[in-house]
Design a protein around this motif. Structure first.
Motif, PDB file in Angstrom:
ATOM      1  N   UNK A  97       0.914  -1.342   0.155  1.00 16.31           N
ATOM      2  CA  UNK A  97       0.030   0.134  -0.029  1.00 16.31           C
ATOM      3  C   UNK A  97       0.804   1.129  -0.031  1.00 16.31           C
ATOM      4  N   UNK A  98       0.110   2.350   0.300  1.00 14.19           N
ATOM      5  CA  UNK A  98       0.812   3.638   0.109  1.00 14.19           C
ATOM      6  C   UNK A  98       2.005   3.628   1.243  1.00 14.19           C
ATOM      7  N   UNK A  99       2.491   4.847   1.435  1.00  9.45           N
ATOM      8  CA  UNK A  99       3.604   4.850   2.534  1.00  9.45           C
ATOM      9  C   UNK A  99       3.400   4.887   3.863  1.00  9.45           C
ATOM     10  N   UNK A 100       2.046   5.350   4.193  1.00  7.98           N
ATOM     11  CA  UNK A 100       1.751   5.139   5.561  1.00  7.98           C
ATOM     12  C   UNK A 100       2.763   5.887   6.569  1.00  7.98           C
ATOM     13  N   UNK A 101       3.054   5.417   7.527  1.00 13.20           N
ATOM     14  CA  UNK A 101       4.127   6.131   8.531  1.00 13.20           C
ATOM     15  C   UNK A 101       5.401   5.992   8.132  1.00 13.20           C
ATOM     16  N   UNK A 102       5.922   5.124   7.441  1.00 11.16           N
ATOM     17  CA  UNK A 102       7.165   5.193   6.948  1.00 11.16           C
ATOM     18  C   UNK A 102       7.483   6.090   5.654  1.00 11.16           C
ATOM     19  N   UNK A 103       8.363   6.850   5.447  1.00 15.32           N
ATOM     20  CA  UNK A 103       8.673   7.557   4.520  1.00 15.32           C
ATOM     21  C   UNK A 103       9.208   6.810   3.570  1.00 15.32           C
ATOM     22  N   UNK A 104       9.305   7.000   2.076  1.00 12.04           N
ATOM     23  CA  UNK A 104       9.712   6.328   0.877  1.00 12.04           C
ATOM     24  C   UNK A 104      11.309   5.969   1.117  1.00 12.04           C
ATOM     25  N   UNK A 105      12.024   6.940   1.378  1.00  9.99           N
ATOM     26  CA  UNK A 105      13.369   6.528   1.635  1.00  9.99           C
ATOM     27  C   UNK A 105      13.798   5.127   2.573  1.00  9.99           C
ATOM     28  N   UNK A 220      11.297  18.008  -5.119  1.00 15.93           N
ATOM     29  CA  UNK A 220      11.510  16.522  -5.701  1.00 15.93           C
ATOM     30  C   UNK A 220      11.092  15.497  -4.939  1.00 15.93           C
ATOM     31  N   UNK A 221      11.642  15.624  -3.533  1.00 18.45           N
ATOM     32  CA  UNK A 221      11.012  14.707  -2.426  1.00 18.45           C
ATOM     33  C   UNK A 221       9.603  14.654  -2.444  1.00 18.45           C
ATOM     34  N   UNK A 222       8.837  15.450  -2.404  1.00 19.71           N
ATOM     35  CA  UNK A 222       7.485  15.705  -2.580  1.00 19.71           C
ATOM     36  C   UNK A 222       6.689  14.787  -3.773  1.00 19.71           C
ATOM     37  N   UNK A 224       8.412  12.374  -5.431  1.00 21.32           N
ATOM     38  CA  UNK A 224       8.770  11.017  -5.190  1.00 21.32           C
ATOM     39  C   UNK A 224       7.697  10.399  -4.189  1.00 21.32           C
ATOM     40  N   UNK A 225       7.475  11.317  -3.341  1.00 16.86           N
ATOM     41  CA  UNK A 225       6.502  10.409  -2.160  1.00 16.86           C
ATOM     42  C   UNK A 225       5.149  10.261  -3.030  1.00 16.86           C
ATOM     43  N   UNK A 226       4.493  11.072  -3.773  1.00 18.94           N
ATOM     44  CA  UNK A 226       3.340  11.017  -4.260  1.00 18.94           C
ATOM     45  C   UNK A 226       3.544   9.838  -5.315  1.00 18.94           C
ATOM     46  N   UNK A 227       4.943   9.766  -6.180  1.00 19.29           N
ATOM     47  CA  UNK A 227       4.679   8.763  -7.112  1.00 19.29           C
ATOM     48  C   UNK A 227       4.892   7.036  -6.417  1.00 19.29           C
ATOM     49  N   UNK A 228       5.708   7.197  -5.402  1.00 19.87           N
ATOM     50  CA  UNK A 228       5.732   5.811  -4.678  1.00 19.87           C
ATOM     51  C   UNK A 228       4.239   5.759  -4.071  1.00 19.87           C
ATOM     52  N   UNK A 229       3.615   6.640  -3.657  1.00 23.41           N
ATOM     53  CA  UNK A 229       2.209   6.377  -3.192  1.00 23.41           C
ATOM     54  C   UNK A 229       1.008   6.189  -4.138  1.00 23.41           C
ATOM     55  N   UNK A 230       1.622   5.994  -5.483  1.00 26.86           N
ATOM     56  CA  UNK A 230       0.608   5.785  -6.549  1.00 26.86           C
ATOM     57  C   UNK A 230      -0.629   6.811  -6.819  1.00 26.86           C
ATOM     58  N   UNK A 231      -0.119   7.933  -6.465  1.00 27.12           N
ATOM     59  CA  UNK A 231      -0.998   9.217  -6.625  1.00 27.12           C
ATOM     60  C   UNK A 231      -0.719  10.106  -7.863  1.00 27.12           C
ATOM     61  N   UNK A 480      11.840  14.107   9.027  1.00 30.55           N
ATOM     62  CA  UNK A 480      10.717  13.554   8.817  1.00 30.55           C
ATOM     63  C   UNK A 480       9.441  13.925   9.417  1.00 30.55           C
ATOM     64  N   UNK A 481       9.682  15.119  10.061  1.00 27.40           N
ATOM     65  CA  UNK A 481       8.605  15.935  10.520  1.00 27.40           C
ATOM     66  C   UNK A 481       8.212  16.727   9.261  1.00 27.40           C
ATOM     67  N   UNK A 482       8.967  17.032   8.466  1.00 25.76           N
ATOM     68  CA  UNK A 482       8.635  18.064   7.435  1.00 25.76           C
ATOM     69  C   UNK A 482       8.575  16.868   6.073  1.00 25.76           C
ATOM     70  N   UNK A 483       8.674  15.807   6.106  1.00 24.44           N
ATOM     71  CA  UNK A 483       8.743  14.689   5.015  1.00 24.44           C
ATOM     72  C   UNK A 483       9.558  15.309   3.905  1.00 24.44           C
ATOM     73  N   UNK A 484      10.753  15.606   4.157  1.00 23.52           N
ATOM     74  CA  UNK A 484      11.649  16.183   3.065  1.00 23.52           C
ATOM     75  C   UNK A 484      13.043  15.410   3.577  1.00 23.52           C
ATOM     76  N   UNK A 485      14.159  16.228   2.620  1.00 21.48           N
ATOM     77  CA  UNK A 485      15.465  15.592   2.794  1.00 21.48           C
ATOM     78  C   UNK A 485      16.026  15.927   4.171  1.00 21.48           C
ATOM     79  N   UNK A 486      17.074  15.329   4.558  1.00 23.12           N
ATOM     80  CA  UNK A 486      17.762  15.790   5.675  1.00 23.12           C
ATOM     81  C   UNK A 486      18.887  16.813   5.564  1.00 23.12           C
TER      82      UNK A 486
END
Length: 573
Positions: A97-105, A220-222, A224-231, A480-486
């Motif tokens: 399923x979608x990423x859920x709680x774990x980010x795509x990296x 770009x991180x956002x 990739x997150x949408x692509x991996x969540x199949x949105x 992880x709080x901002x769902x972006x790169x470190x």
């Protein structure tokens, strides 16, 4: 009937067995016990426990019985020997399923560090797959989109492991399961193997330009997150990627030039350690020198000169300003101006990326990035040394102890460190919403360094490593709080910990003819830089240890956890 008179029976290889003559038997050797089924025409009955097997074709070699030693080998021993164990390789399952709680990296690192033969094919959303879905996929277009996104990530300074994880995630989201991405310093590629009987499809792309735009990196991180969540479909992903490429930098060029001067000026308070009537003149001198050096480097860049010469030119104004301030008896701290100029030029971003790639097993990319760091630092050293030789020849009164004040005035230096980080983050085109968190992370790192180095009595190298570890830890949590790169939360925050004073002290010692002292100072600067980069990477890894791994959505018991494998490429031999 005597065994010697029996008709010959076919041997194991399908040839007639030789007739045994009684006269050829040597009496000293005990006779071999008669084996039923080989020399006797009577058939040997099969044991009852033997499972049913299909008869072998005529002339075929019968299966060899397994020995006791083979049956006692464990699956780990089979795997260590490079063979598939007799029981087969268990196929793990990842999140459906979608990423859920774990980010795509995190999810994609799990796949990336799993051998292709053990990768599950469906770790995505369960949905209807039409029979014509495979026929309508445009594989070259998907691979091209994957390469374009990987190029932006690598050009922004992202680690090679994260770039490969993003590429693998995009390919899996668009139903290309058998893909293998490859990333080096200037070349990225991806190969798709449809099946064992079809030829692979391979595409690659050369990364020619490198930019420092962390606002674009988060966009770009956002994506990739949408692509991996199949949105996002492939066409929509191309549209969003075009918008990301067309977006302008958030800060104009004139503001970046002034920010460079602000960074150098804040570094003078950081290494000088106090505020007085002379400190503001030193601040103004470093500010003007840094702005002038930035304009010189931009002029050389427009003339298409390599980056090495740009760093040589950018380092000269700060060194010249420090030499000019030292030609008096007023104690204007010219060494502090030179050190402040070094803080504005040291390539901390490239250093952290180089060490991170080396620690995660991407040795080619790590070596290339480390070589880039060496060339850039060499350009800075050459630019400063040329001016220092002239100043020493004219008997300039340079005092290196001025830039080694330590933590003498903690409130002033803490504020200077945070101001330096704010300026550095602006130069890296960090999003305005993230500037406060980056500055806060820098204050945590510098305060930890001061407590360890000057209150607890730790070595500066150890204190730098621990402080960098905290910066990496909190930077990973903020990302992880901002769902972006470190990177935006880490790269600028380690700016105050860069070894500017040690590097300047080594260059001044070489210019004054003290080679042994200069070598010691340069080695100390290199050790601090390595401790800085390793600490940042270790802090990020520690943060990931406490993060949730991808388990199976609504029914986690049906989807066992797949741990993130280590980046071990060799066992040391």
């Amino acid at each position: 009937m005597h065994p010697a008179d029996a008709p010959p029976t076919e041997g194991l290889l399908g040839h007639p067995a030789p007739t045994v003559e009684p006269a050829t038997v040597i009496p000293l050797v005990p006779p071999v016990p008669e084996t039923r089924g080989l020399l006797s025409p009577e058939p040997e009955p099969e044991p009852e426990a033997e499972p049913h097997r299909e008869p072998a074709p005529e002339g075929a070699r019968p299966a060899r019985r397994r020995s006791v030693a083979e049956d006692t080998l464990t699956p780990e021993e089979w795997r260590a020997a490079g063979y598939t164990p007799p029981t087969g390789i268990p196929i793990p399952e990842l999140t459906a399923g979608a990423p859920g709680e774990a980010p795509w990296p995190d999810r994609m690192r799990t796949l990336l560090r799993t051998p292709m033969s053990e990768r599950p094919a469906f770790e995505r959303t369960a949905r209807e797959l039409h029979p014509s879905a495979a026929a309508t996929r445009n594989v070259p277009r998907i691979l091209d989109l994957t390469l374009r996104i990987g190029e932006l990530l690598l050009a922004s300074g992202e680690a090679a492991e994260d770039v490969e994880a993003a590429m693998l995630g995009i390919a899996h989201a668009y139903r290309l399961d058998h893909c293998e991405p490859q990333v080096t310093f200037t070349l990225i590629g991806i190969s798709h193997q449809p099946s064992l009987v079809e030829p692979p499809i391979t595409a690659d792309r050369v990364v020619r330009r490198r930019t420092s735009d962390y606002t674009r990196l988060n966009a770009v991180y956002e994506l990739v997150a949408d692509i991996t969540a199949e949105k996002v479909t492939v066409n929509d992903a191309y549209r969003r990627l075009a918008v990301i490429r067309r977006n302008r930098h958030p800060y104009p060029a004139w503001m970046l030039a002034l920010t460079t001067g602000l960074l150098a000026g804040a570094a003078t308070f950081l290494v000088g350690g106090r505020i007085d009537d002379k400190a503001w003149l030193v601040f103004a001198s470093a500010f003007v020198a840094a702005v002038l050096g930035d304009r010189l480097a931009s002029m050389l860049a427009r003339r298409r000169l390599p980056e090495f010469y740009q760093f040589v030119a950018a380092a000269m104004p700060a060194a010249a300003s420090g030499i000019i301030l030292s030609f008096n008896d007023w104690g204007l701290r010219g060494s502090v101006v030179i050190t402040g100029g070094l803080f504005a030029l040291l390539p901390g971003r490239a250093l952290v990326a180089a060490v991170q790639d080396g620690l995660t097993g991407f040795y080619i990319t790590a070596a290339a990035r480390l070589l880039e760091v060496i060339y850039l630092v060499a350009g800075i050293v050459i630019g400063v040394m040329l001016i220092l030789y002239l100043g020493v020849g004219f008997e300039a009164k340079l005092r290196p102890d001025e830039s080694l004040a330590g933590v003498s005035y903690p409130p002033v230096q803490l504020a200077a460190a945070m101001l330096l980080t704010l300026a550095f983050a602006t130069l890296l085109q960090t999003d305005r919403r993230s500037l406060a968190l980056v500055t806060l992370n820098s204050g945590i790192g510098w305060a930890s360094y001061g407590v360890l180095a000057y209150n607890a009595g730790f070595s500066p190298i150890v204190a730098t490593g621990v402080a960098a570890g905290l910066v990496g830890l909190f930077g990973q949590l903020m990302a992880r709080y901002r769902n972006g790169s470190a990177l935006p939360y880490v790269t600028a925050a380690i700016g105050p910990l860069m070894p500017g004073s040690a590097l300047y002290l080594g260059m001044l010692s070489f210019a004054q003819g003290h080679s042994s002292a200069g070598l010691v100072s340069v080695s100390r600067a290199a050790a601090i830089a390595m401790a800085l980069a390793i600490g940042v990477n270790l802090g990020g890894e520690i943060a990931r240890l406490f993060m949730k791994l991808p388990v199976g959505g609504e029914r986690p018991s049906l989807y066992p956890v797949v741990p993130r494998r280590a980046a071990k490429r060799t066992r040391g031999f």
